[in-house]
Design a protein around this motif. Structure first.
Motif, PDB file in Angstrom:
ATOM      1  N   MET A   1       0.838  -1.199   0.000  1.00 44.77           N
ATOM      2  CA  MET A   1       0.000   0.000   0.000  1.00 44.77           C
ATOM      3  C   MET A   1       0.873   1.249   0.000  1.00 44.77           C
ATOM      4  O   MET A   1       1.875   1.318   0.715  1.00 44.77           O
ATOM      5  CB  MET A   1      -0.912   0.009   1.228  1.00 44.77           C
ATOM      6  N   THR A   2       0.493   2.267  -0.781  1.00 47.07           N
ATOM      7  CA  THR A   2       1.209   3.533  -0.820  1.00 47.07           C
ATOM      8  C   THR A   2       0.704   4.439   0.295  1.00 47.07           C
ATOM      9  O   THR A   2      -0.495   4.714   0.388  1.00 47.07           O
ATOM     10  CB  THR A   2       1.017   4.233  -2.177  1.00 47.07           C
ATOM     11  N   ILE A   3       1.621   4.883   1.166  1.00 47.93           N
ATOM     12  CA  ILE A   3       1.252   5.780   2.253  1.00 47.93           C
ATOM     13  C   ILE A   3       1.348   7.220   1.763  1.00 47.93           C
ATOM     14  O   ILE A   3       2.323   7.597   1.108  1.00 47.93           O
ATOM     15  CB  ILE A   3       2.179   5.565   3.469  1.00 47.93           C
ATOM     16  N   ARG A   4       0.343   8.023   2.048  1.00 46.29           N
ATOM     17  CA  ARG A   4       0.349   9.423   1.643  1.00 46.29           C
ATOM     18  C   ARG A   4       1.630  10.102   2.129  1.00 46.29           C
ATOM     19  O   ARG A   4       1.989   9.990   3.304  1.00 46.29           O
ATOM     20  CB  ARG A   4      -0.879  10.120   2.239  1.00 46.29           C
ATOM     21  N   PRO A   5       2.365  10.805   1.256  1.00 48.18           N
ATOM     22  CA  PRO A   5       3.676  11.358   1.631  1.00 48.18           C
ATOM     23  C   PRO A   5       3.644  12.273   2.848  1.00 48.18           C
ATOM     24  O   PRO A   5       4.624  12.338   3.599  1.00 48.18           O
ATOM     25  CB  PRO A   5       4.102  12.124   0.372  1.00 48.18           C
ATOM     26  N   THR A   6       2.540  12.984   3.052  1.00 45.91           N
ATOM     27  CA  THR A   6       2.471  13.912   4.182  1.00 45.91           C
ATOM     28  C   THR A   6       2.217  13.209   5.510  1.00 45.91           C
ATOM     29  O   THR A   6       2.341  13.826   6.574  1.00 45.91           O
ATOM     30  CB  THR A   6       1.356  14.943   3.951  1.00 45.91           C
ATOM     31  N   LEU A   7       1.856  11.938   5.471  1.00 43.45           N
ATOM     32  CA  LEU A   7       1.551  11.179   6.682  1.00 43.45           C
ATOM     33  C   LEU A   7       2.835  10.545   7.199  1.00 43.45           C
ATOM     34  O   LEU A   7       3.427   9.690   6.539  1.00 43.45           O
ATOM     35  CB  LEU A   7       0.511  10.106   6.358  1.00 43.45           C
ATOM     36  N   ARG A   8       3.291  10.970   8.384  1.00 39.28           N
ATOM     37  CA  ARG A   8       4.567  10.457   8.890  1.00 39.28           C
ATOM     38  C   ARG A   8       4.557  10.409  10.416  1.00 39.28           C
ATOM     39  O   ARG A   8       3.908  11.225  11.074  1.00 39.28           O
ATOM     40  CB  ARG A   8       5.728  11.324   8.413  1.00 39.28           C
ATOM     41  N   LEU A   9       5.289   9.445  10.948  1.00 41.50           N
ATOM     42  CA  LEU A   9       5.423   9.286  12.392  1.00 41.50           C
ATOM     43  C   LEU A   9       6.716   9.958  12.837  1.00 41.50           C
ATOM     44  O   LEU A   9       7.808   9.539  12.445  1.00 41.50           O
ATOM     45  CB  LEU A   9       5.435   7.806  12.762  1.00 41.50           C
ATOM     46  N   GLN A  10       6.588  11.023  13.619  1.00 34.53           N
ATOM     47  CA  GLN A  10       7.753  11.751  14.128  1.00 34.53           C
ATOM     48  C   GLN A  10       8.050  11.270  15.541  1.00 34.53           C
ATOM     49  O   GLN A  10       7.196  11.346  16.423  1.00 34.53           O
ATOM     50  CB  GLN A  10       7.479  13.254  14.121  1.00 34.53           C
ATOM     51  N   ARG A  11       9.260  10.772  15.745  1.00 30.07           N
ATOM     52  CA  ARG A  11       9.632  10.206  17.038  1.00 30.07           C
ATOM     53  C   ARG A  11       9.914  11.304  18.063  1.00 30.07           C
ATOM     54  O   ARG A  11      10.308  12.420  17.721  1.00 30.07           O
ATOM     55  CB  ARG A  11      10.864   9.313  16.883  1.00 30.07           C
ATOM     56  N   PHE A  12       9.732  10.951  19.340  1.00 35.05           N
ATOM     57  CA  PHE A  12       9.936  11.889  20.442  1.00 35.05           C
ATOM     58  C   PHE A  12      11.317  12.542  20.370  1.00 35.05           C
ATOM     59  O   PHE A  12      11.455  13.754  20.567  1.00 35.05           O
ATOM     60  CB  PHE A  12       9.762  11.144  21.767  1.00 35.05           C
ATOM     61  N   ALA A  13      12.338  11.761  20.064  1.00 38.35           N
ATOM     62  CA  ALA A  13      13.706  12.279  20.026  1.00 38.35           C
ATOM     63  C   ALA A  13      13.932  13.262  18.885  1.00 38.35           C
ATOM     64  O   ALA A  13      14.920  14.012  18.895  1.00 38.35           O
ATOM     65  CB  ALA A  13      14.699  11.126  19.912  1.00 38.35           C
ATOM     66  N   ASP A  14      13.025  13.282  17.907  1.00 38.22           N
ATOM     67  CA  ASP A  14      13.201  14.146  16.741  1.00 38.22           C
ATOM     68  C   ASP A  14      12.479  15.485  16.868  1.00 38.22           C
ATOM     69  O   ASP A  14      12.620  16.344  15.989  1.00 38.22           O
ATOM     70  CB  ASP A  14      12.712  13.431  15.478  1.00 38.22           C
ATOM     71  N   HIS A  15      11.701  15.678  17.941  1.00 38.98           N
ATOM     72  CA  HIS A  15      11.060  16.974  18.141  1.00 38.98           C
ATOM     73  C   HIS A  15      12.128  18.024  18.465  1.00 38.98           C
ATOM     74  O   HIS A  15      13.144  17.718  19.105  1.00 38.98           O
ATOM     75  CB  HIS A  15      10.046  16.918  19.286  1.00 38.98           C
TER      76      HIS A  15
END
Length: 207
Positions: free
Chosen positions: A1-15
């Motif tokens: 399945m193709t995931i919409r490019p704008t949909l992303r999981l940002q990890r706590f350490a990356d904030h």
């Protein structure tokens, strides 16, 4: 399945980490938007509070705060003491114009903050409990606003329009939009899923 490019999981350490000037905490900015005319339009962030103190003023901003972890705090807003904010209480909304102080109820507290420019954008912050007990039926939520994010205070696996994501404490699923269907498929720990929804007032979204 193709995931919409704008949909992303940002990890706590990356904030983006921003220490407070008073040394009593730090903010991790998840995402924000601003323009030349109004300045800040919206901001989603996590804050770690290590003691009692004053909140910064944000004139013209509507705010909602929720405790994700720790002992919690008691806010005094515009001179009026509020009921304790803990992991057991619902998100609390208040004006960024008000003078706000926080009294720590113990040790370090991590809270979730959602801000929008009054009269330009508006928002809603809700939550759903995570429990490791088997679900009687899948928990499915539909995003109502044009912009939304899913914040994890516990470990869980969710699917968005059948695309799977696994998040842990402080991770944020960004890029959600109106009509997206979020389904909790497995809770791996106790906690909450926070759904932050926000949109321009001109769109006519009814919170």
């Amino acid at each position: 399945m193709t995931i919409r490019p704008t949909l992303r999981l940002q990890r706590f350490a990356d904030h983006r980490l921003m220490p407070w000037k008073n040394g009593k905490g730090e903010t991790r900015e998840v995402a924000s938007s601003e323009d030349a005319a109004s300045g800040l339009l919206w901001r989603l962030s996590l804050a770690t509070v290590s003691g009692s103190g004053s909140f910064s003023a944000f004139p013209g901003i509507d705010r909602t705060i929720a405790v994700m972890a720790g002992d919690g705090m008691v806010l005094t807003v515009g001179g009026e003491s509020q009921p304790p904010l803990t992991t057991d209480t619902e998100p609390f909304a208040f004006s960024g114009d008000a003078e706000v102080t926080a009294e720590s109820l113990g040790g370090e507290t991590t809270d979730l903050n959602l801000m929008t420019r009054r009269g330009v954008w508006h928002h809603r912050l809700t939550r759903r409990r995570l429990t490791r007990r088997p679900l009687a039926a899948p928990l499915t939520l539909e995003v109502q606003a044009s912009t939304a994010a899913l914040v994890f205070s516990g470990a869980a696996q969710v699917s968005v329009n059948d695309a799977a994501f696994t998040g842990a404490f402080g991770d944020v699923l960004l890029g959600l939009t109106q009509g997206d269907r979020i389904t909790l498929t497995e809770a791996k720990s106790e906690g909450y899923l926070f759904i932050a929804e926000f949109a321009p007032v001109a769109e006519g979204w009814a919170r």
